[in-house]
Design a protein around this motif. Structure first.
Motif, short mmCIF file in Angstrom:
data_model
loop_
_atom_site.label_atom_id
_atom_site.label_comp_id
_atom_site.label_asym_id
_atom_site.label_seq_id
_atom_site.Cartn_x
_atom_site.Cartn_y
_atom_site.Cartn_z
N ARG A 306 -6.39 13.52 -2.40
CA ARG A 306 -5.22 13.21 -1.86
C ARG A 306 -4.82 14.55 -0.66
O ARG A 306 -4.41 13.92 0.20
N ASP A 327 -0.54 6.94 -1.00
CA ASP A 327 -0.50 6.04 -2.38
C ASP A 327 -1.15 4.73 -1.88
O ASP A 327 -2.09 4.10 -2.36
N LEU A 332 -3.29 3.13 -4.93
CA LEU A 332 -2.91 3.68 -6.44
C LEU A 332 -2.11 2.17 -7.22
O LEU A 332 -2.31 2.23 -8.38
N SER A 345 -3.16 10.74 -8.05
CA SER A 345 -1.67 10.33 -7.72
C SER A 345 -1.02 11.70 -7.20
O SER A 345 -1.55 12.64 -7.31
N ARG A 346 0.25 11.49 -7.38
CA ARG A 346 1.03 12.51 -6.57
C ARG A 346 1.21 13.70 -7.67
O ARG A 346 1.37 13.23 -8.84
#
Length: 347
Positions: A306, A327, A332, A345-346
């Motif tokens: 990411r 995303d 996602l 993911s974040r």
């Protein structure tokens, strides 16, 4: 390839079929038929000013992905260059191409008689490229950079490819063949499952990331039936990004495919779409390599894909993606329930 020129110098390139083309200066008006490489013109140039037309599939990827958000003007680039007004195939509408007055057209070299020759006969400078593994991708990127005078950007991207490939090679040192997951990749699932076999770019990527191509005994691209996929019983299934409407649910909900090891272990993923689709070769490829290695060998690699995507999109495209855009790139909404996908993911 010739040495990369200064912006005011004449440009001589030798395409991948051995044809030599000399331009008075770096091309300012470029048309690209091969689908992945229209986005490469934008990436190398940092904008849309040189790309005046592209294949309809290239435009679809730009509109689906993040590139159209980074460069809204890309939505206005022409794509009506296929003979008969078609959205598929690569036979050029020579009159439409000529009317755009390109300095250079890039076309598939394996379609020379119906793809390159009509353009060359019309007096249009046309460089032919050839699909293949990583070496071909590098030659294509070099040709595009040479033609457009983007030496510095090319050097940065090539070093990134070299550095990432080395990290993967070092990280997989000592890996036993028995510990390489069997990976089945399908670039289309409708009307039948289509895969990439021996010698394909996807096989090269799977091997680089520490896997084994389930379709390694198939020459090139080919269709496979559900029974064959079940017999492979892959550890991981990848769905290509060329069918935006197809979900991983197609595997999980199928009575045959849902019984594979990949489905039972929740190791079914759809390939991301960033500056271009991540499954074919492009300027985004090292991100695909990191993404796939993280999925196949989470015990060996701790890539922050990411963060790397955000960092490199600033370098490649001059735009920093938002959390929402990241995303979107990493799909996602679809992939989040896949095994180990929380790493994307974040934070």
């Amino acid at each position: 390839m010739a040495a990369l020129p200064a912006l005011a110098d004449p440009v001589t390139i030798t395409d991948m079929t051995g044809r030599t083309i000399t331009l008075a200066k770096p091309a300012e008006r470029v048309i690209v038929f091969p689908v992945p490489w229209a986005s490469t013109v934008i990436a190398l140039d940092g904008g849309t000013k040189r790309l005046i037309a592209m294949h309809p599939e290239s435009k679809l990827a730009i509109e689906e992905g993040i590139l159209g958000q980074f460069f809204p003007a890309a939505h206005d680039i022409r794509s009506d260059i296929i003979a008969g007004g078609a959205s598929k195939g690569f036979i050029p509408n020579v009159e439409a191409v000529a009317a755009l007055k390109p300095d250079l057209v890039i076309q598939w070299g394996n379609r020379k008689d119906d793809g390159v020759t009509p353009l060359a006969n019309a007096g249009i400078d046309t460089a032919a490229i050839v699909y293949g593994a990583e070496e071909n991708a590098r030659q294509i990127m070099t040709l595009v950079a040479t033609a457009t005078g983007n030496a510095d950007k090319l050097g940065m991207l090539m070093k990134w490819r070299d550095d990432t490939a080395k990290v993967l090679k070092d990280g997989l040192a000592g890996l036993a063949d028995a510990d390489r997951p069997k990976v089945a990749y399908f670039f289309y699932t409708t009307p039948e499952f289509q895969t990439e076999g021996k010698g394909s770019y996807m096989e090269w990527q799977i091997n680089l990331a520490g896997g084994v191509n389930a379709a390694k005994d198939i020459d090139g691209w080919g269709a496979v039936g559900l029974e064959q996929i079940a017999a492979w019983d892959p550890d991981v299934i990848l769905l290509g990004s060329f069918e935006p409407q197809v979900s991983v649910a197609k595997i999980y909900d199928d009575p045959i495919l849902g019984a594979t090891r990949a489905a039972k272990a929740k190791r079914v993923y759809k390939v991301p779409v960033g500056g271009y689709r991540w499954d074919p070769p492009s300027q985004d490829s090292p991100l695909m390599w990191m993404w796939l290695a993280s999925i196949l060998h989470p015990d060996r690699f701790s890539f922050d894909v990411r963060a790397a995507t955000a960092e490199w999109y600033v370098r490649i495209y001059g735009h920093e993606p938002t959390p929402e855009q990241l995303d979107q790139v990493l799909l996602l909404d679809m992939n989040a329930k896949g095994a180990g996908y929380d790493k994307f993911s974040r934070k």
